[in-house]
Design a protein around this motif. Sequence first.
Motif, PDB file in Angstrom:
ATOM      1  N   UNK A  36      22.273 -55.134   0.691  1.00  0.00           N
ATOM      2  CA  UNK A  36      22.207 -53.941   0.066  1.00  0.00           C
ATOM      3  C   UNK A  36      22.182 -52.944   1.287  1.00  0.00           C
ATOM      4  N   UNK A  37      23.402 -52.211   1.588  1.00  0.00           N
ATOM      5  CA  UNK A  37      23.470 -51.493   2.707  1.00  0.00           C
ATOM      6  C   UNK A  37      23.896 -49.927   2.357  1.00  0.00           C
ATOM      7  N   UNK A  38      23.487 -48.818   3.325  1.00  0.00           N
ATOM      8  CA  UNK A  38      24.010 -47.613   2.918  1.00  0.00           C
ATOM      9  C   UNK A  38      23.199 -46.485   3.879  1.00  0.00           C
ATOM     10  N   UNK A  39      23.684 -45.634   3.852  1.00  0.00           N
ATOM     11  CA  UNK A  39      23.006 -44.637   4.828  1.00  0.00           C
ATOM     12  C   UNK A  39      21.582 -44.325   4.200  1.00  0.00           C
ATOM     13  N   UNK A  40      20.910 -43.665   5.350  1.00  0.00           N
ATOM     14  CA  UNK A  40      19.407 -43.113   4.894  1.00  0.00           C
ATOM     15  C   UNK A  40      19.612 -42.318   3.571  1.00  0.00           C
ATOM     16  N   UNK A  41      18.594 -42.442   2.658  1.00  0.00           N
ATOM     17  CA  UNK A  41      18.497 -41.739   1.485  1.00  0.00           C
ATOM     18  C   UNK A  41      19.529 -41.929   0.288  1.00  0.00           C
ATOM     19  N   UNK A  42      20.385 -43.099   0.622  1.00  0.00           N
ATOM     20  CA  UNK A  42      21.275 -43.771  -0.203  1.00  0.00           C
ATOM     21  C   UNK A  42      20.551 -44.076  -1.611  1.00  0.00           C
ATOM     22  N   UNK A  43      19.168 -44.174  -1.185  1.00  0.00           N
ATOM     23  CA  UNK A  43      18.736 -44.778  -2.996  1.00  0.00           C
ATOM     24  C   UNK A  43      18.377 -46.138  -2.986  1.00  0.00           C
ATOM     25  N   UNK A  44      18.109 -46.899  -1.549  1.00  0.00           N
ATOM     26  CA  UNK A  44      18.293 -48.307  -1.570  1.00  0.00           C
ATOM     27  C   UNK A  44      16.835 -48.623  -2.082  1.00  0.00           C
ATOM     28  N   UNK A  45      15.544 -47.999  -1.361  1.00  0.00           N
ATOM     29  CA  UNK A  45      14.482 -48.406  -1.790  1.00  0.00           C
ATOM     30  C   UNK A  45      14.005 -48.071  -3.194  1.00  0.00           C
ATOM     31  N   UNK A  46      14.674 -46.758  -3.794  1.00  0.00           N
ATOM     32  CA  UNK A  46      14.529 -46.433  -5.028  1.00  0.00           C
ATOM     33  C   UNK A  46      15.060 -47.634  -6.032  1.00  0.00           C
ATOM     34  N   UNK A  47      16.011 -48.264  -5.615  1.00  0.00           N
ATOM     35  CA  UNK A  47      16.784 -49.148  -6.490  1.00  0.00           C
ATOM     36  C   UNK A  47      16.015 -50.283  -6.574  1.00  0.00           C
ATOM     37  N   UNK A  48      15.252 -50.896  -5.291  1.00  0.00           N
ATOM     38  CA  UNK A  48      14.320 -51.892  -5.562  1.00  0.00           C
ATOM     39  C   UNK A  48      13.123 -51.701  -6.344  1.00  0.00           C
ATOM     40  N   UNK A  49      12.626 -50.305  -6.174  1.00  0.00           N
ATOM     41  CA  UNK A  49      11.494 -49.883  -7.083  1.00  0.00           C
ATOM     42  C   UNK A  49      12.006 -50.105  -8.551  1.00  0.00           C
ATOM     43  N   UNK A  50      13.090 -49.695  -8.907  1.00  0.00           N
ATOM     44  CA  UNK A  50      13.774 -49.755 -10.186  1.00  0.00           C
ATOM     45  C   UNK A  50      13.665 -51.139 -10.756  1.00  0.00           C
ATOM     46  N   UNK A  51      14.159 -51.986  -9.867  1.00  0.00           N
ATOM     47  CA  UNK A  51      14.226 -53.388 -10.253  1.00  0.00           C
ATOM     48  C   UNK A  51      12.799 -54.147 -10.568  1.00  0.00           C
ATOM     49  N   UNK A  52      12.127 -53.673  -9.721  1.00  0.00           N
ATOM     50  CA  UNK A  52      10.881 -54.328  -9.747  1.00  0.00           C
ATOM     51  C   UNK A  52       9.917 -53.659 -10.658  1.00  0.00           C
ATOM     52  N   UNK A  53      10.196 -52.806 -11.344  1.00  0.00           N
ATOM     53  CA  UNK A  53       9.600 -52.016 -12.289  1.00  0.00           C
ATOM     54  C   UNK A  53       8.353 -50.949 -11.734  1.00  0.00           C
ATOM     55  N   UNK A  54       8.435 -50.586 -10.313  1.00  0.00           N
ATOM     56  CA  UNK A  54       7.524 -49.775  -9.894  1.00  0.00           C
ATOM     57  C   UNK A  54       8.049 -48.260 -10.045  1.00  0.00           C
ATOM     58  N   UNK A  55       9.075 -48.002 -10.432  1.00  0.00           N
ATOM     59  CA  UNK A  55       9.716 -46.965 -11.311  1.00  0.00           C
ATOM     60  C   UNK A  55      10.416 -47.419 -12.440  1.00  0.00           C
ATOM     61  N   UNK A  56      10.275 -46.385 -13.372  1.00  0.00           N
ATOM     62  CA  UNK A  56      10.958 -46.586 -14.721  1.00  0.00           C
ATOM     63  C   UNK A  56      12.336 -45.596 -14.523  1.00  0.00           C
ATOM     64  N   UNK A  57      13.344 -46.401 -14.987  1.00  0.00           N
ATOM     65  CA  UNK A  57      14.659 -45.669 -15.054  1.00  0.00           C
ATOM     66  C   UNK A  57      14.922 -44.620 -16.024  1.00  0.00           C
ATOM     67  N   UNK A  58      15.894 -43.840 -15.727  1.00  0.00           N
ATOM     68  CA  UNK A  58      16.023 -42.791 -16.947  1.00  0.00           C
ATOM     69  C   UNK A  58      17.046 -43.375 -17.968  1.00  0.00           C
ATOM     70  N   UNK A  59      17.889 -44.074 -17.466  1.00  0.00           N
ATOM     71  CA  UNK A  59      18.486 -45.110 -18.368  1.00  0.00           C
ATOM     72  C   UNK A  59      19.064 -46.500 -17.720  1.00  0.00           C
ATOM     73  N   UNK A  60      19.450 -47.279 -18.670  1.00  0.00           N
ATOM     74  CA  UNK A  60      20.019 -48.464 -18.081  1.00  0.00           C
ATOM     75  C   UNK A  60      19.229 -49.719 -18.184  1.00  0.00           C
ATOM     76  N   UNK A  61      19.505 -51.002 -17.690  1.00  0.00           N
ATOM     77  CA  UNK A  61      18.793 -52.018 -18.233  1.00  0.00           C
ATOM     78  C   UNK A  61      18.672 -52.937 -16.974  1.00  0.00           C
ATOM     79  N   UNK A  62      17.594 -53.819 -16.705  1.00  0.00           N
ATOM     80  CA  UNK A  62      17.361 -54.732 -15.928  1.00  0.00           C
ATOM     81  C   UNK A  62      17.092 -56.015 -16.660  1.00  0.00           C
ATOM     82  N   UNK A  63      18.078 -57.093 -16.440  1.00  0.00           N
ATOM     83  CA  UNK A  63      17.892 -58.252 -16.890  1.00  0.00           C
ATOM     84  C   UNK A  63      17.584 -59.578 -16.023  1.00  0.00           C
ATOM     85  N   UNK A  64      16.637 -60.230 -16.378  1.00  0.00           N
ATOM     86  CA  UNK A  64      16.174 -61.506 -15.718  1.00  0.00           C
ATOM     87  C   UNK A  64      16.424 -62.737 -16.122  1.00  0.00           C
ATOM     88  N   UNK A  65      17.301 -63.663 -15.858  1.00  0.00           N
ATOM     89  CA  UNK A  65      17.920 -64.640 -16.690  1.00  0.00           C
ATOM     90  C   UNK A  65      18.467 -64.451 -17.870  1.00  0.00           C
TER      91      UNK A  65
END
Lengths: 256, 343
Positions: A36-65
């Motif tokens: 996952x690449x992108x310029x600084x501030x692109x939201x990469x770590x935020x995305x990781x936090x959303x996937x792991x559940x450290x942050x709650x998304x405003x909308x959308x879904x995360x599926x495991x298996x």
Amino acid sequence: MTVPVLEVKGLNRAFGALPVTRNVDLALEKGARRALIGPNGAGKTTLVNLITGALKPSSGRVLLDGEDITALSQAERARRGLARTFQINTLFRGLTVLENICMTIGERDGECNNLWRAAGAKRSVIDEALDYLDALRLTDDALKLVRELPYGRQRLVEIAVALAQRPRVLLLDEPAAGVPSSETHLILDVVASLDPDIAILIIEHDMEVVFRFARQITVLVAGAVFTEGTPEEIMANADVRAVYLGEAIPGGGRHD
Amino acid sequence: MDASETQAVLSARSAARARAADYLARRHRFRWPECLPWLLAIAAFFLLPDRMTFGAQVLIMVMFALSLDLILGYAGIVTLGHAAFFGVGAYTVGLLIARLGYTEPISSLCAAAMVAALIGFGTGWFLLRYRGLTLLMLTLATAIMLQETGNLRSDISGGYDGLPGLTIAPLFGIFQYDLYGHVNYLYVLGVLGLIFFFVRRIVYSPFGQALTGIRENVRRMHAIGSPVHRRLVTVYTIAAAIAGVAGALFTQTNAYVTLAVFDFDVSAKVMVMLILGGTGRLYGAFAGAVVYMVLEDYFSKMSPTFWQFGIGLLLVLTVLFAPRGILGLIEGASGRAARRAGP
């Protein structure tokens, strides 16, 4: 087609009026090696936090298996095989390296529900922990406190902890960040030799690492997926060059 | 690398493995210096027979501080309302005697533990979602609310005048409580020994390790899948039960109880004791409570009006010169001695 191990669908997150993740779709197959690449501030770590559940998304879904885990807590997701490393070391600094790993195994196996048995009494836990340390060449540091280790060794402990979770999906947030360049190869060798069954998403700034490690690349710009493809496709993509890569592409810039 | 070199590397590695495994496997084992506080407590019984009433109070505070060590020292829960559970235990016994005429000591202790655990579970489940200052204020408020509830129903609790003249039945139906407090002292020491045994098991268990993990880095605990809230509520409930037993013993040994057991002073005092002795070290509760209580006794006799100055000075000196408490000082000294003695 097989169900991806990890799937992210239409994920959105805003901090106040500022959207930091915009309609992100992402899928990791078993054994995936995606960067996952992108310029600084692109939201990469935020995305990781959303996937792991450290942050709650405003909308959308995360599926495991194929199973919706959006409503589950971070800990519950971790128990189901979703592990991460942190961009800045997040370890039990006052404990030994070995204890850091044993703690992880203990929580993974539900050992830590036990109030009565002595923590060191289960030899299998200690042996397994030492196996991870062996694999990362940390055995000699097993009894040192984490805070006494040089930063680069601590980065390895960070990875060892994630491996001790026996993850099916592993999110590596800049594993070599903060490590002197003379030592980065140690960490990258470890990353390159990880279990081929684990699906891995790696955030990395060093393009050499990305092109060496990844079989797919997702480019994130301003919180949204800009494009994705194989390393060759990304390298050839003129738009990506324009917004982000610029001269950093191997063969085209500062690395040669 | 040739075969003999490989062999050497492998055997060095297995030696390192054995050393590491050994360290973890041995950590919970009993060490001889651990006898010391118990030997001193027994010695005090024979050497200071006329100070046994005071001695029992010291042991009660050791138990109270030990319960705080579980949550503050191990799990890192900062609370300014630990007196809530001490008070609940004290009043459970007080009300059992004064309102129901039930005087059997051991079952009263169990009742006190259960009521305190129940309140610990209820409040803990709610307020352990918070940390830092918010948690500090909420724990403080819990103790105040319990105190005011008692005040509101002073017809039952006796209000700030308290419940006087609470006598308990002989221990095991045999041992009558004597004027010099000899039976009391041994009774409290026995209960403390039992509770210490439990606390020590918990601290060295995988659960105890998880508490340390929460104290060290709660973000990492979430990331490795630890049910942090459940762990915190569990230990908070256990600590509440132990504090309740300490409170119950307080009522039983003093034969009275007033709403002052819920005072902020009580919560603050036990925290000072623990910090003085050293947090997260099990025996810090012993060192801290004994030193605090003895000095308080000494200062208050020396200067009945200004004795708190002495305590304040002691606290300042501790924070400046022994931030890890008395036990931290001892560990530091023995560590230096060990380094001087050998490589």
